[in-house]
Scaffold this motif. Sequence first.
Motif, PDB file in Angstrom:
ATOM      1  N   HIS A  78       6.935  62.075  44.492  1.00  0.00           N
ATOM      2  CA  HIS A  78       5.569  62.243  44.005  1.00  0.00           C
ATOM      3  C   HIS A  78       4.640  62.299  45.204  1.00  0.00           C
ATOM      4  N   LYS A  79       3.667  63.171  45.147  1.00  0.00           N
ATOM      5  CA  LYS A  79       2.745  63.379  46.260  1.00  0.00           C
ATOM      6  C   LYS A  79       2.096  62.091  46.728  1.00  0.00           C
ATOM      7  N   ASP A  80       1.739  61.209  45.782  1.00  0.00           N
ATOM      8  CA  ASP A  80       1.003  59.991  46.125  1.00  0.00           C
ATOM      9  C   ASP A  80       1.839  58.717  46.089  1.00  0.00           C
ATOM     10  N   TYR A  81       2.962  58.725  45.356  1.00  0.00           N
ATOM     11  CA  TYR A  81       3.678  57.487  45.090  1.00  0.00           C
ATOM     12  C   TYR A  81       5.068  57.403  45.696  1.00  0.00           C
ATOM     13  N   GLY A  82       5.425  58.314  46.602  1.00  0.00           N
ATOM     14  CA  GLY A  82       6.668  58.174  47.333  1.00  0.00           C
ATOM     15  C   GLY A  82       7.862  58.852  46.696  1.00  0.00           C
ATOM     16  N   THR A  83       9.072  58.435  47.141  1.00  0.00           N
ATOM     17  CA  THR A  83      10.311  59.057  46.693  1.00  0.00           C
ATOM     18  C   THR A  83      11.304  58.013  46.198  1.00  0.00           C
TER      19      THR A  83
ATOM     20  N   LYS B 114       4.775  55.833  51.667  1.00  0.00           N
ATOM     21  CA  LYS B 114       3.954  55.886  52.877  1.00  0.00           C
ATOM     22  C   LYS B 114       2.494  56.004  52.489  1.00  0.00           C
ATOM     23  N   TYR B 115       1.686  55.181  53.142  1.00  0.00           N
ATOM     24  CA  TYR B 115       0.246  55.240  52.925  1.00  0.00           C
ATOM     25  C   TYR B 115      -0.449  55.046  54.267  1.00  0.00           C
ATOM     26  N   GLY B 116      -1.044  56.103  54.786  1.00  0.00           N
ATOM     27  CA  GLY B 116      -1.701  56.011  56.078  1.00  0.00           C
ATOM     28  C   GLY B 116      -0.727  55.622  57.172  1.00  0.00           C
ATOM     29  N   ASN B 117      -1.002  54.521  57.861  1.00  0.00           N
ATOM     30  CA  ASN B 117      -0.152  54.036  58.946  1.00  0.00           C
ATOM     31  C   ASN B 117       0.927  53.072  58.478  1.00  0.00           C
TER      32      ASN B 117
ATOM     33  N   ALA C 169       9.624  47.497  56.320  1.00  0.00           N
ATOM     34  CA  ALA C 169       8.228  47.910  56.420  1.00  0.00           C
ATOM     35  C   ALA C 169       7.908  48.288  57.858  1.00  0.00           C
ATOM     36  N   GLU C 170       6.906  49.157  58.000  1.00  0.00           N
ATOM     37  CA  GLU C 170       6.452  49.600  59.321  1.00  0.00           C
ATOM     38  C   GLU C 170       4.943  49.778  59.299  1.00  0.00           C
TER      39      GLU C 170
END
Length: 359
Positions: A115-120, A162-165, A189-190
Amino acid sequence: MTGIANAADLSSATKSLDDAVTNGEKAIEDAVGPKLDVDLYGSARVGFDYIEAGVSQDGLNGRDFLSRIGVKAKYQLNDRFSVFGQFEYGTRSDVVDFVQNGGLTLRIASVGVGHKDYGTLSFGSQTTVFHSFVRGSYFSDGLDTVRLATIREDDYLQYRFKYGNFKFGIGTQLEGQDGDNFDQVQVGAEYSIGPVKLQAAYAKDLEGPLQGNLYGVRAFWKINDIFTLSAYHHQQDDEFDFPSGAGSTGTLRLRASGGGLGNINFIPTCVGEDRTASGIYGSARVKEHQFHARYAVDSCDTSGDVQSIKGEYVYHYDKNLRFWTSVEHLENDAGRVPTALVGITDNFTSFQGGLRLDF
């Protein structure tokens, strides 16, 4: 003035035509619906190593350094959802060498939805969360020593976001009908801030009577366009035995052809002991020239330590082609010397050279 006006009219007409073509292509895409992208790729990583272990079998050996070939496909359902899949095979059927008439070996076989906003969310044989966040390779051969856990697992279900950094991952394994529905759980997490990248991961063994824990942290500091520093620490308790032996991959090996030695792993595991793997790394790169090095220690609380020093020079011809040469030296405590070499030697050196071509 008439010529100028005609030129302006021609430019305007050309722009209108370009816009019409673009709109037409978009209309066709909308009418056709989902879009399928397929990418064939590969990486040839061939070279040699010379092992010096103080035995008569020391010598030069041709190597395949994890060459692979694969295919990725992504099916874009709409502007938000996609379905994807990947197959990847290694080109060697042996732990070290190419083998004539040997078959391909499976590395990755997975499918998922994104999903474009919610990951894989994906499932299959794939790279684990722990590896992705805290144990990726520093060196060209992809076989870094002194690391805990494994690169990939079968029947592995994972979610990535992934969200931003910030990046996050969680995965679990559902392998074998052995009474354990979930064999392990991993989270990672990163977070990146400017030139610094911080990573952490955790794995819980859920298989069998012993169900231990594995922790990992790693950090990168890109000082400037030339210098990069990194450090990592992996730690498992004495009950962590998943997978069997809870060993590290990418170890130095002597591929002896005679004398009853066989294939010797220079960094033996220590099942039933607390174990850590820690290292510091530095890299300097000027244009196509890179030199990097790492000092690391694999430590078992009873059997002792294995110390590793590795340095490598890389010539980056471009982003797809590189040549490298490296040397790694191990110093083993008495309790960590491979059984076949006890009383013969307690230190080992590997000299390596190779070429990597990605396509």
